[in-house]
Design an enzyme around this catalytic site. Structure first.
Site, PDB file in Angstrom:
ATOM      1  N   GLU A 263       0.855  -1.182   0.000  1.00 24.12           N
ATOM      2  CA  GLU A 263       0.000   0.000   0.000  1.00 24.12           C
ATOM      3  C   GLU A 263       0.892   1.233   0.000  1.00 24.12           C
ATOM      4  O   GLU A 263       1.974   1.211   0.594  1.00 24.12           O
ATOM      5  CB  GLU A 263      -0.891   0.071   1.252  1.00 24.12           C
ATOM      6  CG  GLU A 263      -2.044  -0.897   1.250  1.00 24.12           C
ATOM      7  CD  GLU A 263      -1.665  -2.219   1.904  1.00 24.12           C
ATOM      8  OE1 GLU A 263      -0.603  -2.274   2.565  1.00 24.12           O
ATOM      9  OE2 GLU A 263      -2.417  -3.195   1.743  1.00 24.12           O
TER      10      GLU A 263
ATOM     11  N   TYR B 255       7.949   2.548  -7.327  1.00 26.35           N
ATOM     12  CA  TYR B 255       7.299   1.248  -7.545  1.00 26.35           C
ATOM     13  C   TYR B 255       6.996   1.019  -9.030  1.00 26.35           C
ATOM     14  O   TYR B 255       7.198  -0.085  -9.538  1.00 26.35           O
ATOM     15  CB  TYR B 255       6.015   1.147  -6.717  1.00 26.35           C
ATOM     16  CG  TYR B 255       6.235   1.332  -5.229  1.00 26.35           C
ATOM     17  CD1 TYR B 255       7.363   0.795  -4.596  1.00 26.35           C
ATOM     18  CD2 TYR B 255       5.341   2.045  -4.442  1.00 26.35           C
ATOM     19  CE1 TYR B 255       7.586   0.971  -3.243  1.00 26.35           C
ATOM     20  CE2 TYR B 255       5.550   2.225  -3.078  1.00 26.35           C
ATOM     21  CZ  TYR B 255       6.680   1.687  -2.487  1.00 26.35           C
ATOM     22  OH  TYR B 255       6.897   1.870  -1.152  1.00 26.35           O
TER      23      TYR B 255
HETATM   24  N1  COA Z   1      10.350  12.337  -6.939  1.00 25.19           N
HETATM   25  C1  COA Z   1      10.051  11.498  -7.949  1.00 25.19           C
HETATM   26  N2  COA Z   1      10.519  10.220  -8.048  1.00 25.19           N
HETATM   27  C2  COA Z   1      11.314   9.798  -7.047  1.00 25.19           C
HETATM   28  C3  COA Z   1      11.675  10.622  -5.958  1.00 25.19           C
HETATM   29  C4  COA Z   1      11.161  11.947  -5.928  1.00 25.19           C
HETATM   30  N3  COA Z   1      11.442  12.790  -4.908  1.00 25.19           N
HETATM   31  N4  COA Z   1      12.460   9.917  -5.124  1.00 25.19           N
HETATM   32  C5  COA Z   1      12.605   8.686  -5.665  1.00 25.19           C
HETATM   33  N5  COA Z   1      11.911   8.610  -6.832  1.00 25.19           N
HETATM   34  C6  COA Z   1      11.750   7.433  -7.671  1.00 25.19           C
HETATM   35  C7  COA Z   1      12.351   7.600  -9.051  1.00 25.19           C
HETATM   36  O1  COA Z   1      11.639   6.741  -9.925  1.00 25.19           O
HETATM   37  C8  COA Z   1      13.752   7.075  -8.835  1.00 25.19           C
HETATM   38  O2  COA Z   1      14.338   6.606 -10.005  1.00 25.19           O
HETATM   39  P1  COA Z   1      15.226   7.632 -10.916  1.00 25.19           P
HETATM   40  O3  COA Z   1      16.331   8.118 -10.023  1.00 25.19           O
HETATM   41  O4  COA Z   1      15.701   6.761 -12.041  1.00 25.19           O
HETATM   42  O5  COA Z   1      14.293   8.746 -11.314  1.00 25.19           O
HETATM   43  C9  COA Z   1      13.505   5.898  -7.918  1.00 25.19           C
HETATM   44  O6  COA Z   1      12.454   6.340  -7.048  1.00 25.19           O
HETATM   45  C10 COA Z   1      14.698   5.470  -7.092  1.00 25.19           C
HETATM   46  O7  COA Z   1      15.250   6.603  -6.434  1.00 25.19           O
HETATM   47  P2  COA Z   1      16.179   6.412  -5.154  1.00 25.19           P
HETATM   48  O8  COA Z   1      17.176   7.523  -5.135  1.00 25.19           O
HETATM   49  O9  COA Z   1      16.701   5.030  -5.107  1.00 25.19           O
HETATM   50  O10 COA Z   1      15.102   6.625  -3.976  1.00 25.19           O
HETATM   51  P3  COA Z   1      15.436   7.044  -2.468  1.00 25.19           P
HETATM   52  O11 COA Z   1      16.623   6.285  -1.974  1.00 25.19           O
HETATM   53  O12 COA Z   1      15.484   8.519  -2.393  1.00 25.19           O
HETATM   54  O13 COA Z   1      14.145   6.510  -1.676  1.00 25.19           O
HETATM   55  C11 COA Z   1      11.873   6.646  -0.925  1.00 25.19           C
HETATM   56  C12 COA Z   1      12.815   6.687  -2.168  1.00 25.19           C
HETATM   57  C13 COA Z   1      10.428   6.702  -1.438  1.00 25.19           C
HETATM   58  C14 COA Z   1      12.083   5.335  -0.181  1.00 25.19           C
HETATM   59  C15 COA Z   1      12.215   7.872  -0.035  1.00 25.19           C
HETATM   60  O14 COA Z   1      11.749   9.040  -0.657  1.00 25.19           O
HETATM   61  C16 COA Z   1      11.601   7.796   1.365  1.00 25.19           C
HETATM   62  O15 COA Z   1      12.185   7.222   2.291  1.00 25.19           O
HETATM   63  N6  COA Z   1      10.415   8.408   1.542  1.00 25.19           N
HETATM   64  C17 COA Z   1       9.768   8.436   2.878  1.00 25.19           C
HETATM   65  C18 COA Z   1       9.277   7.074   3.264  1.00 25.19           C
HETATM   66  C19 COA Z   1       8.221   6.554   2.301  1.00 25.19           C
HETATM   67  O16 COA Z   1       7.349   7.303   1.867  1.00 25.19           O
HETATM   68  N7  COA Z   1       8.295   5.265   1.975  1.00 25.19           N
HETATM   69  C20 COA Z   1       7.332   4.599   1.115  1.00 25.19           C
HETATM   70  C21 COA Z   1       6.179   4.126   1.945  1.00 25.19           C
HETATM   71  S1  COA Z   1       4.940   3.300   0.938  1.00 25.19           S
END
Ligand code: COA
Length: 151
Positions: free
Chosen positions: A108, A120
């Site tokens: 979710e 995702y």
């Molecule tokens: N805006 C848009 N796309 C994003 C993004 C942003 N701010 N951050 C990550 N992405 C997406 C992109 O598709 C990216 O691929 P790309 O670099 O080729 O565009 C992909 O995620 C991987 O990015 P990555 O750098 O590995 O992500 P991250 O290490 O920054 O972690 C989260 C992504 C979602 C885990 C992080 O933002 C987080 O911890 N958020 C708070 C917790 C949360 O919401 N978790 C999910 C609960 S369902």
């Protein structure tokens, strides 16, 4: 590959304080130390931490029951985001899911969480439904997103 030299490690009790910090900095209703400790005892749990310089900077956790997988959470410390760490964590969970011959991995996500939704989608998850008012603090609907495996 992440842009910094992280190591992926299966969760151990030593890593839990770092994972609690990741939770506290990522969610309005964070998991507690006790929540993670319970997962160490849970045979269905697969929790993996991203470790940088000895510090947990992110993690993913999923549960596998029969051939079904459910992601409990993925999060990265704010100052380590956009470095590819979630990419590495999710790829590792997908590889593990395939090794376990799961039929799908499902989760979710808040409808407003565009960063997570983009992550995702990048790895083949499809929106298959929604759950009304699934989240609190603040109340929000969830999308159900699922990645199917074919062998
Ligand atoms: N805006 C848009 N796309 C994003 C993004 C942003 N701010 N951050 C990550 N992405 C997406 C992109 O598709 C990216 O691929 P790309 O670099 O080729 O565009 C992909 O995620 C991987 O990015 P990555 O750098 O590995 O992500 P991250 O290490 O920054 O972690 C989260 C992504 C979602 C885990 C992080 O933002 C987080 O911890 N958020 C708070 C917790 C949360 O919401 N978790 C999910 C609960 S369902």
């Amino acid at each position: 590959m992440a842009k910094i030299d992280i190591e992926l490690k299966a969760m151990t009790s030593e890593l839990i304080p770092g994972l609690v910090k990741v939770e506290n900095e990522s969610f309005s209703k964070p998991w507690t130390k006790e929540g993670f400790e319970a997962e160490l005892e849970n045979d269905t749990a697969n929790f993996t931490a991203a470790v940088y310089n000895g510090q947990a900077v992110g993690y993913i956790g999923f549960h596998a029951v029969l051939d079904e997988g459910y992601v409990a959470n993925i999060a990265v410390l704010p100052e380590y985001r956009r470095l590819g760490i979630a990419d590495d964590l999710l790829k590792a969970a997908l590889e593990r899911s395939a090794e376990m011959r799961l039929s799908f991995l499902s989760l979710e996500v808040r409808k407003s969480n565009s960063a997570a939704i983009a992550l995702y989608k990048k790895y083949g998850f499809e929106t298959v439904g929604e759950r009304k008012r699934f989240y609190s603090a603040p109340v929000e609907d969830a999308y159900i997103m699922t990645r199917y495996f074919t062998y």
